[in-house]
Write an enzyme that holds these catalytic residues in place. Structure first.
Site, PDB file in Angstrom:
ATOM      1  N   ASP A  90      12.535 -45.367  41.979  1.00  0.00           N
ATOM      2  CA  ASP A  90      12.754 -46.615  42.704  1.00  0.00           C
ATOM      3  C   ASP A  90      12.310 -47.755  41.795  1.00  0.00           C
ATOM      4  O   ASP A  90      11.809 -47.513  40.682  1.00  0.00           O
ATOM      5  CB  ASP A  90      11.943 -46.624  44.007  1.00  0.00           C
ATOM      6  CG  ASP A  90      12.605 -47.445  45.105  1.00  0.00           C
ATOM      7  OD1 ASP A  90      13.078 -46.855  46.075  1.00  0.00           O
ATOM      8  OD2 ASP A  90      12.644 -48.690  44.976  1.00  0.00           O
ATOM      9  N   ASP A 123      15.298 -48.659  37.453  1.00  0.00           N
ATOM     10  CA  ASP A 123      16.226 -49.682  37.923  1.00  0.00           C
ATOM     11  C   ASP A 123      17.608 -49.116  37.639  1.00  0.00           C
ATOM     12  O   ASP A 123      18.054 -49.075  36.490  1.00  0.00           O
ATOM     13  CB  ASP A 123      16.005 -50.997  37.181  1.00  0.00           C
ATOM     14  CG  ASP A 123      16.962 -52.107  37.625  1.00  0.00           C
ATOM     15  OD1 ASP A 123      18.031 -51.790  38.209  1.00  0.00           O
ATOM     16  OD2 ASP A 123      16.659 -53.280  37.369  1.00  0.00           O
ATOM     17  N   VAL A 124      18.275 -48.644  38.674  1.00  0.00           N
ATOM     18  CA  VAL A 124      19.531 -47.910  38.516  1.00  0.00           C
ATOM     19  C   VAL A 124      20.650 -48.737  37.904  1.00  0.00           C
ATOM     20  O   VAL A 124      21.637 -48.190  37.429  1.00  0.00           O
ATOM     21  CB  VAL A 124      20.007 -47.303  39.860  1.00  0.00           C
ATOM     22  CG1 VAL A 124      19.043 -46.233  40.336  1.00  0.00           C
ATOM     23  CG2 VAL A 124      20.231 -48.385  40.916  1.00  0.00           C
ATOM     24  N   ASN A 183      21.305 -42.283  45.481  1.00  0.00           N
ATOM     25  CA  ASN A 183      21.072 -42.831  46.807  1.00  0.00           C
ATOM     26  C   ASN A 183      20.808 -44.330  46.805  1.00  0.00           C
ATOM     27  O   ASN A 183      21.059 -45.005  47.797  1.00  0.00           O
ATOM     28  CB  ASN A 183      19.885 -42.096  47.453  1.00  0.00           C
ATOM     29  CG  ASN A 183      19.432 -42.770  48.722  1.00  0.00           C
ATOM     30  OD1 ASN A 183      20.122 -42.747  49.740  1.00  0.00           O
ATOM     31  ND2 ASN A 183      18.273 -43.408  48.666  1.00  0.00           N
ATOM     32  N   TYR A 190      29.197 -55.149  49.718  1.00  0.00           N
ATOM     33  CA  TYR A 190      28.607 -53.875  50.114  1.00  0.00           C
ATOM     34  C   TYR A 190      29.691 -52.928  50.633  1.00  0.00           C
ATOM     35  O   TYR A 190      29.709 -51.737  50.282  1.00  0.00           O
ATOM     36  CB  TYR A 190      27.554 -54.111  51.192  1.00  0.00           C
ATOM     37  CG  TYR A 190      26.935 -52.849  51.745  1.00  0.00           C
ATOM     38  CD1 TYR A 190      25.998 -52.136  51.002  1.00  0.00           C
ATOM     39  CD2 TYR A 190      27.278 -52.363  53.003  1.00  0.00           C
ATOM     40  CE1 TYR A 190      25.414 -50.974  51.498  1.00  0.00           C
ATOM     41  CE2 TYR A 190      26.709 -51.203  53.499  1.00  0.00           C
ATOM     42  CZ  TYR A 190      25.779 -50.521  52.760  1.00  0.00           C
ATOM     43  OH  TYR A 190      25.208 -49.370  53.253  1.00  0.00           O
TER      44      TYR A 190
END
Length: 173
Positions: A50, A73-74, A100, A171
């Site tokens: 995360d 940090d994806v 996720n 989104y």
């Protein structure tokens, strides 16, 4: 019911992920946290990731010894490379990736999210986290999984991609 061990043909169903190495993104809360808890209960070594370091570390400690917290940090390719390299160095393999992590944009202060008023910057930020991250996760996880010729990737998405939400256009895409 949690205390009951179910067995079928000698297989302990509480150990379905025994000794598997799993990376879960966005796992400091919500669905990611629930996945981390379940995977650890099922016997997996879990790398909980995360950007909320304090919360993530607390969750990892709360779940148990088989859970490790890593900042990820994806949306940043360098973070993915560093995380995958760390996993390879620590465990030599990756068996499961759960992509996720995601944001709506509303709770992150990115302004209006309807198509007429959403800024291009907000659009790009949401897509970096919700879409580009899945590509990056798969790109780097597959390389590590191929070494053992096995692996599972689970990409979490929202029903909003099917039904749409006019006030959350980036989104929903």
């Amino acid at each position: 019911m949690d205390s009951i061990i179910f067995e079928k043909g000698g297989l302990n169903l509480n150990d379905r992920l025994k000794d598997k190495v799993a990376l879960i993104t966005g796992a400091a809360r919500g669905i990611g946290k629930a996945c981390a808890q379940l995977f650890a209960k099922e016997g997996a070594v879990v790398i909980l990731t995360d950007i909320e370091d304090s919360l993530g570390q607390n969750v990892a400690t709360e779940i148990g010894d088989s859970v490790f917290y890593k900042h990820l940090d994806v949306s940043q390719e360098t973070d993915w490379k560093n995380t995958i390299n760390w996993i390879q160095g620590q465990f030599g393999r990756l068996d499961i990736l759960v992509n996720n992590a995601g944001i709506t944009g509303i709770n992150q202060g990115l302004g209006p999210q309807d198509p007429e008023n959403c800024s291009l910057e907000a659009w790009k930020t949401i897509h970096q986290i919700n879409l580009d991250s899945v590509f990056l996760g798969c790109k780097y996880a597959i390389g590590l999984m191929k070494q053992k010729h096995t692996g599972s990737i689970v990409n979490i998405s929202s029903r909003s991609g099917i039904v749409g939400v006019p006030q959350m256009a980036p989104y929903a895409v």
